[in-house]
Design a protein around this motif. Structure first.
Motif, PDB file in Angstrom:
ATOM      1  N   GLY A   1       0.712  -1.347   0.057  1.00 23.38           N
ATOM      2  CA  GLY A   1      -0.028   0.007   0.009  1.00 23.38           C
ATOM      3  C   GLY A   1       0.791   1.226  -0.068  1.00 23.38           C
ATOM      4  N   SER A   2       2.247   1.060   0.094  1.00 24.43           N
ATOM      5  CA  SER A   2       3.084   2.339   0.167  1.00 24.43           C
ATOM      6  C   SER A   2       3.097   2.957  -1.243  1.00 24.43           C
ATOM      7  CB  SER A   2       4.613   1.932   0.592  1.00 24.43           C
ATOM      8  OG  SER A   2       5.015   1.073  -0.382  1.00 24.43           O
ATOM      9  N   SER A   3       3.454   4.179  -1.319  1.00 24.72           N
ATOM     10  CA  SER A   3       3.682   4.652  -2.642  1.00 24.72           C
ATOM     11  C   SER A   3       4.510   4.054  -3.551  1.00 24.72           C
ATOM     12  CB  SER A   3       3.993   6.225  -2.424  1.00 24.72           C
ATOM     13  OG  SER A   3       5.337   6.333  -1.979  1.00 24.72           O
ATOM     14  N   SER A   4       5.617   3.533  -2.909  1.00 24.47           N
ATOM     15  CA  SER A   4       6.671   2.796  -3.959  1.00 24.47           C
ATOM     16  C   SER A   4       5.925   1.537  -4.281  1.00 24.47           C
ATOM     17  CB  SER A   4       7.726   2.517  -2.856  1.00 24.47           C
ATOM     18  OG  SER A   4       7.612   1.681  -1.898  1.00 24.47           O
ATOM     19  N   HIS A   5       5.133   0.871  -3.374  1.00 21.35           N
ATOM     20  CA  HIS A   5       4.350  -0.532  -3.946  1.00 21.35           C
ATOM     21  C   HIS A   5       3.276  -0.073  -5.068  1.00 21.35           C
ATOM     22  CE1 HIS A   5       1.522  -3.794  -3.047  1.00 21.35           C
ATOM     23  NE2 HIS A   5       1.968  -4.046  -3.896  1.00 21.35           N
TER      24      HIS A   5
END
Length: 322
Positions: A160-164
């Motif tokens: 759910g992170s921006s990098s994901h």
């Protein structure tokens, strides 16, 4: 009785003159700024730049409280539970929205359970390659992945992170079969790239710009429409042969729901003032970030619009929690 009348007269005088009692002065103690990711992450870097200057303006320390975990969910939940008194602020990004979309039971409502204060800035995301990956263009990287389906890995700062989200979007558009490896600590992900145990990672630029400039890690492309001033030699994704991919991150300040409007206005005005200062703009530029401005309503609309866009995107690329 004369004492009571005297107290009443003082209170009335304060009300008529608009002078607030001393206990209403804000801030009268240190302010906590929750950062839902590790030290060195993009939200941490930008939060410290803004926080240091706000500390000077307010005459109170801004205490950076890094609370990594669950792709930023822990930091958002701590914010939701905090008192709306102006002494808890949080530097959020897209994960604050996506975390509510990745779970069948929403942990919180990102629009209703918090108070939007100020848009802080944005930056391109950058595709960084691990040791041994010899790709010079994005089509090279895609060809390597297609030649070895299921054997290549890409990292992120958590589900759910921006990098994901940035990595999963790239994987979807490229049509490749690679394995997602979430990390809790940013240093671990960078070590994995240096060791070659993961093949690529799509970082928000402030989190990795120093290592790229030092030559420790190699950037393949930035996801913005134009090259980043901090990395003028790194091509855009279009220049690197994959124009259909675009990836940028944004950051902003929120507080718990119910923060008094006078504090929302005060914090927003001071934050915007800091972001307009030449010194702040220079520090942001060095990190590959662009300051953002606007009233709380602007940041609230940004979140509302992106939340509406993220829902179908997350569904289409098949992102989900474990």
């Amino acid at each position: 009785m004369r004492i009571l009348h005297g107290i009443g007269a003082i209170s009335l005088a304060l009300a008529l003159t608009g002078v607030a009692p001393a206990q209403d002065k804000w801030p009268s103690k240190p302010v906590r700024m929750i950062v839902p990711f590790t030290p060195g992450s993009a939200s941490d870097v930008l939060g410290r730049i803004v926080g240091q200057r706000l500390s000077e303006i307010w005459g109170q320390q801004i205490v950076i409280d890094n609370r990594p975990g669950a792709g930023g969910l822990i930091g958002s939940e701590l914010t939701r539970q905090a008192a709306p008194d102006g002494y808890t602020l949080t530097m959020i990004g897209q994960p604050h929205l996506s975390n509510a979309l990745l779970r069948e039971v929403k942990p919180y409502d990102p629009l209703k359970d918090f108070t939007a204060i100020s848009f802080v800035g944005s930056n391109p995301n950058v595709i960084v390659l691990g040791k041994g990956v010899e790709a010079k263009t994005i089509p090279d990287l895609i060809a390597l992945a297609k030649a070895r389906p299921g054997s290549m890995n890409y990292g992120s700062a958590g589900v759910g992170s921006s990098s994901h989200l940035a990595g999963a979007l790239f994987v979807s558009k490229a049509g490749i079969n690679v394995v997602h490896v979430p990390f809790r600590i940013g240093a671990d992900s960078r070590s994995a790239l240096i060791a070659g145990t993961i093949q690529f990672y799509v970082y928000p630029l402030p989190a990795i710009v120093g290592m790229i400039k030092a030559g420790t890690l190699r950037a393949l492309a930035v996801g913005s429409p134009k090259r980043a001033a901090a990395l003028p030699d790194v091509p855009t994704s279009a220049e690197a042969g994959f124009p259909q991919y675009r990836s940028e991150s944004w950051f902003g300040l929120i507080a718990p729901r119910g923060l008094p409007k006078r504090l929302v206005s005060r914090i927003n005005a001071d934050t915007v003032s800091v972001l307009k200062e030449p010194a702040t703009r220079e520090k942001f530029a060095q990190q590959g970030a662009e300051p953002g401005f606007g009233p709380p309503e602007h940041f609230e609309k940004l979140q509302r619009d992106e939340y509406a866009e993220l829902a179908p995107l997350i569904k289409s690329i098949g992102m989900k929690t474990n």
